[in-house]
Design an enzyme around this catalytic site. Structure first.
Site, mmCIF file in Angstrom:
data_model
loop_
_atom_site.group_PDB
_atom_site.id
_atom_site.type_symbol
_atom_site.label_atom_id
_atom_site.label_comp_id
_atom_site.label_asym_id
_atom_site.label_seq_id
_atom_site.Cartn_x
_atom_site.Cartn_y
_atom_site.Cartn_z
ATOM 1 N N LYS A 16 10.539 2.502 -2.413
ATOM 2 C CA LYS A 16 11.057 2.262 -1.092
ATOM 3 C C LYS A 16 12.347 1.505 -0.906
ATOM 4 O O LYS A 16 13.329 1.590 -0.262
ATOM 5 C CB LYS A 16 10.002 1.711 -0.010
ATOM 6 C CG LYS A 16 8.441 2.857 -0.089
ATOM 7 C CD LYS A 16 7.619 1.861 0.881
ATOM 8 C CE LYS A 16 7.067 0.655 0.574
ATOM 9 N NZ LYS A 16 6.094 0.888 -0.693
ATOM 10 N N ARG A 91 2.077 -0.896 8.065
ATOM 11 C CA ARG A 91 1.362 -0.715 6.966
ATOM 12 C C ARG A 91 -0.386 -0.319 7.444
ATOM 13 O O ARG A 91 -1.178 -0.248 6.575
ATOM 14 C CB ARG A 91 1.232 -1.856 6.052
ATOM 15 C CG ARG A 91 1.946 -1.639 4.647
ATOM 16 C CD ARG A 91 1.963 -3.317 4.098
ATOM 17 N NE ARG A 91 2.253 -3.087 2.750
ATOM 18 C CZ ARG A 91 3.270 -3.194 2.154
ATOM 19 N NH1 ARG A 91 4.268 -3.549 2.702
ATOM 20 N NH2 ARG A 91 3.207 -3.404 0.864
ATOM 21 N N ARG A 130 8.429 -3.564 -13.531
ATOM 22 C CA ARG A 130 9.299 -4.471 -12.816
ATOM 23 C C ARG A 130 8.697 -5.758 -12.895
ATOM 24 O O ARG A 130 9.405 -6.510 -12.701
ATOM 25 C CB ARG A 130 8.904 -3.990 -11.250
ATOM 26 C CG ARG A 130 9.575 -4.750 -10.235
ATOM 27 C CD ARG A 130 9.653 -4.101 -8.844
ATOM 28 N NE ARG A 130 8.202 -4.579 -8.287
ATOM 29 C CZ ARG A 130 7.768 -3.981 -6.953
ATOM 30 N NH1 ARG A 130 8.892 -3.230 -6.541
ATOM 31 N NH2 ARG A 130 6.801 -4.454 -6.578
ATOM 32 N N ARG A 136 7.659 -10.861 -10.341
ATOM 33 C CA ARG A 136 7.176 -10.940 -9.009
ATOM 34 C C ARG A 136 5.943 -11.394 -9.237
ATOM 35 O O ARG A 136 5.089 -10.762 -9.849
ATOM 36 C CB ARG A 136 7.433 -9.808 -8.202
ATOM 37 C CG ARG A 136 8.080 -10.056 -7.014
ATOM 38 C CD ARG A 136 8.194 -8.647 -6.086
ATOM 39 N NE ARG A 136 7.012 -8.361 -5.512
ATOM 40 C CZ ARG A 136 6.659 -7.274 -4.779
ATOM 41 N NH1 ARG A 136 7.899 -6.559 -4.506
ATOM 42 N NH2 ARG A 136 5.819 -7.014 -4.070
ATOM 43 N N ARG A 147 -3.479 -3.814 -4.710
ATOM 44 C CA ARG A 147 -2.340 -3.535 -3.672
ATOM 45 C C ARG A 147 -2.435 -1.913 -3.474
ATOM 46 O O ARG A 147 -2.356 -1.447 -2.566
ATOM 47 C CB ARG A 147 -1.029 -3.779 -4.197
ATOM 48 C CG ARG A 147 -0.865 -5.081 -3.796
ATOM 49 C CD ARG A 147 0.200 -5.738 -4.646
ATOM 50 N NE ARG A 147 1.592 -5.239 -4.637
ATOM 51 C CZ ARG A 147 2.448 -5.162 -5.448
ATOM 52 N NH1 ARG A 147 2.272 -5.752 -6.766
ATOM 53 N NH2 ARG A 147 3.610 -4.678 -5.302
HETATM 54 P P1 ADP Z 1 4.867 -3.372 -2.343
HETATM 55 O O1 ADP Z 1 5.492 -2.254 -1.567
HETATM 56 O O2 ADP Z 1 5.616 -3.362 -3.873
HETATM 57 O O3 ADP Z 1 3.722 -3.734 -2.222
HETATM 58 P P2 ADP Z 1 6.154 -5.565 -0.500
HETATM 59 O O4 ADP Z 1 7.680 -6.212 -0.773
HETATM 60 O O5 ADP Z 1 6.465 -4.423 0.624
HETATM 61 O O6 ADP Z 1 5.669 -4.738 -1.836
HETATM 62 O O7 ADP Z 1 5.053 -6.236 0.203
HETATM 63 C C1 ADP Z 1 4.769 -7.366 -0.805
HETATM 64 C C2 ADP Z 1 3.347 -8.052 -0.147
HETATM 65 O O8 ADP Z 1 3.799 -8.730 1.194
HETATM 66 C C3 ADP Z 1 2.202 -7.091 0.473
HETATM 67 O O9 ADP Z 1 1.393 -7.137 -0.854
HETATM 68 C C4 ADP Z 1 1.640 -8.044 1.574
HETATM 69 O O10 ADP Z 1 0.846 -8.971 1.251
HETATM 70 C C5 ADP Z 1 2.736 -8.469 2.297
HETATM 71 N N1 ADP Z 1 3.146 -7.542 3.322
HETATM 72 C C6 ADP Z 1 4.350 -6.858 3.403
HETATM 73 N N2 ADP Z 1 4.657 -6.142 4.463
HETATM 74 C C7 ADP Z 1 3.415 -6.225 4.963
HETATM 75 C C8 ADP Z 1 2.946 -5.633 6.266
HETATM 76 N N3 ADP Z 1 3.518 -4.714 6.871
HETATM 77 N N4 ADP Z 1 1.482 -5.839 6.681
HETATM 78 C C9 ADP Z 1 0.993 -6.592 5.786
HETATM 79 N N5 ADP Z 1 1.186 -7.360 4.792
HETATM 80 C C10 ADP Z 1 2.532 -6.918 4.170
#
Ligand code: ADP
Length: 189
Positions: A16, A91, A130, A136, A147
């Site tokens: 994404k 999400r 990654r 990360r 996740r």
């Molecule tokens: P990925 O898609 O690889 O899991 P992101 O960078 O989108 O990584 O998100 C990393 C973390 O940030 C998530 O695991 C969560 O803890 C938090 N997070 C990000 N966006 C949201 C969201 N829309 N709702 C809840 N938690 C979020």
């Protein structure tokens, strides 16, 4: 004419962020990534960052009320008036509903939800790779599996949410970056 108010949906590791950054350049509208915003808030030691950190480290979702507040603030900024690429938000169903009401209040409804489709095995492989490159904190195997679980339980239902509203376009997320970008351009056209 391509859509300019779009949402990229997909599991962690689906690409994404990579595709959102390309679309930002191609469409000239901002990429809005709640994950990036939370990582920046953690790095800056803000109140939101302190709140989000524990959830992120465990691979859990940050509570809806916090996410919705942060995303709404961002979407109200002037640069989002011309469009936006949402990446990692919404999400949960509650987040999607809050987004709908905000965008209808602003008179700028979502035009399309592009869902990147990818198998779990491929996702884990990419995330572990990654981890080696970016370091990360939430890219280790147990947290990655968590996740994924959270994605299937909380976020996957959004596929039906957007399908029902006639906004869903599913795109095969397996292949090269250019190849996938081409598939996305097709559904946006
Ligand atoms: P990925 O898609 O690889 O899991 P992101 O960078 O989108 O990584 O998100 C990393 C973390 O940030 C998530 O695991 C969560 O803890 C938090 N997070 C990000 N966006 C949201 C969201 N829309 N709702 C809840 N938690 C979020």
């Amino acid at each position: 004419m391509s859509a300019t108010r779009l949402l990229l949906l997909g599991p962690p590791g689906a690409g994404k962020g990579t595709q959102a950054a390309r679309l930002m350049d191609a469409l000239g509208v901002p990429q809005i990534s709640t994950g990036d915003m939370f990582r920046a808030a953690v790095a800056d030691g803000t109140e939101v960052g302190q709140l989000a950190k524990g959830y992120m480290d465990r691979g859990e979702l940050v509570p809806d009320e916090v996410v919705i507040r942060v995303a709404a603030e961002r979407l109200r900024k002037d640069d989002a008036a011309k469009g936006f690429i949402l990446d990692g938000f919404p999400r949960t169903t509650a987040q999607a509903e809050a987004l709908d009401s905000l965008l209808s209040e602003l008179g700028r409804p979502l035009e399309i939800c592009v869902a990147l489709v990818c198998s779990d095995d491929e996702l884990v492989r990419r995330l572990l790779k990654r981890a080696g490159i970016e370091g990360r904190a939430d890219d280790n195997e147990d947290i990655i599996r968590n996740r994924m679980r959270v994605y299937h339980a909380e976020t996957a239902p959004l596929l039906d949410y957007y399908r029902t509203r006639g906004l869903l376009a599913e795109v095969d997320g397996l292949g090269g970056i250019e190849e996938i970008a081409g598939r996305i351009a097709e559904v946006l056209a």
